[in-house]
Scaffold this active site. Sequence first.
Site, PDB file in Angstrom:
ATOM      1  N   ASP A 281     108.846  37.454 -18.985  1.00  0.00           N
ATOM      2  CA  ASP A 281     110.302  37.322 -18.904  1.00  0.00           C
ATOM      3  C   ASP A 281     110.850  37.413 -20.322  1.00  0.00           C
ATOM      4  OD1 ASP A 281     112.934  36.784 -18.030  1.00  0.00           O
ATOM      5  OD2 ASP A 281     112.227  35.363 -16.535  1.00  0.00           O
TER       6      ASP A 281
ATOM      7  N   GLY B 183     109.496  40.019 -22.854  1.00  0.00           N
ATOM      8  CA  GLY B 183     109.842  41.429 -22.792  1.00  0.00           C
ATOM      9  C   GLY B 183     110.987  41.655 -21.826  1.00  0.00           C
ATOM     10  N   ASP B 184     111.277  42.925 -21.580  1.00  0.00           N
ATOM     11  CA  ASP B 184     112.398  43.325 -20.745  1.00  0.00           C
ATOM     12  C   ASP B 184     111.883  44.170 -19.589  1.00  0.00           C
ATOM     13  OD1 ASP B 184     114.708  44.273 -19.606  1.00  0.00           O
ATOM     14  OD2 ASP B 184     115.537  45.141 -21.440  1.00  0.00           O
ATOM     15  N   PHE B 185     112.024  43.668 -18.350  1.00  0.00           N
ATOM     16  CA  PHE B 185     111.478  44.421 -17.210  1.00  0.00           C
ATOM     17  C   PHE B 185     112.234  45.715 -16.937  1.00  0.00           C
ATOM     18  CE2 PHE B 185     113.573  40.801 -14.602  1.00  0.00           C
ATOM     19  CZ  PHE B 185     114.826  41.412 -14.607  1.00  0.00           C
TER      20      PHE B 185
ATOM     21  N   HIS C 163     117.393  40.619  -5.886  1.00  0.00           N
ATOM     22  CA  HIS C 163     118.696  40.296  -5.284  1.00  0.00           C
ATOM     23  C   HIS C 163     119.787  40.068  -6.333  1.00  0.00           C
ATOM     24  CE1 HIS C 163     118.455  35.559  -5.063  1.00  0.00           C
ATOM     25  NE2 HIS C 163     118.193  36.012  -6.272  1.00  0.00           N
TER      26      HIS C 163
END
Length: 344
Positions: free
Chosen positions: A209, A234-236, A254
């Site tokens: 995350d 990190g950045d998904f 969602h």
Amino acid sequence: MVDTPGTGDDGTRDVLDQLAEHALGHLFSAALRTAVSCRIADRLAAGPRTAGQLAELTDTHAGHLRRVLRYLATRGIFREDATGAFHLTPLGDALRTDAPNSLHEGVLLLTDPMFQRTSASLEETVRKAGPSFERIFGKPFYAHVADDPELRELFDKGMASLSGQIDTVIAGTYPFPEKGTVVDVGGGRGGLLRAVLRERPGLTGILFDQSAAVSTHLLAEDDAVQGRWRADSGDFFTEVPEGADIYVLKHVLHNWPEDACLRILRNCRAAMAPDARLLIVDPVLPGGNAPHLGKTLDVAMSAILDGQERTEDEFSALLTVAGLRLTRILPTEMFTSIVEAEAA
């Protein structure tokens, strides 16, 4: 406020009562927040008390407090007996700050004024097809939370309160392998990963995350999972850790519109080992008119984040576009389900 005449043959009083009750639903949220903020459940843990006794303990006005508690008793939060004393019910008991799986912080989060203001502007969301939250507060939800340390603390504690029981249920429902690596993508503080590693002592895990989330993770606090995890920031939307056996997206998709979801899913697809599985933990909306918490959350997501809950067909279509195939859906005892997918 409302003068209800005697019931007529056409059932007009019943219609009026129901619609008036629904229209005043915001009062229930406010009353619930008041009781939680005053820690009424904590005061009743040792036994029933009158509103007067509770008012002395909470520095509130006895008459007004009794009216709030009487109202909450109509919804099963508390129970008033013939002497005027209030008792805890199973719902009220879950609001104790020291209760197992306490929902105290979760209810404080869900009833926070920022959400009340957003809900009050739902018509704007419907008319303008976009989240009213950003127009009200001047920035997207997560940026707003990140910029306010007190709000960030409330969000973290509230989400942990709401997620704890779900994490345990997911870890016990899905047949995770005895060995291998699980990546909790967007896993926040790692509650789900911790539950999974407890359930499967042969598994290792990666919490993934943004740095603000993983910097306060819970994994180091649990001796049962020591040596079997690492926390990566990190950045998904850019990439996720490669080569794992199970990827989990719990209450992530969602939050986002379809184009953003596809970016996340495609990054997971690119990182997955050949026989890996992807698990999406979100409500799967049922057909028909029956109430379902997912249908409530679906409206909330539209106003707060421009996200949505999905039906089975909608999940299948989304996964197909991302190069994945829905293999099965596992319902749980909670409102959320496990959507399993593999590479197409």
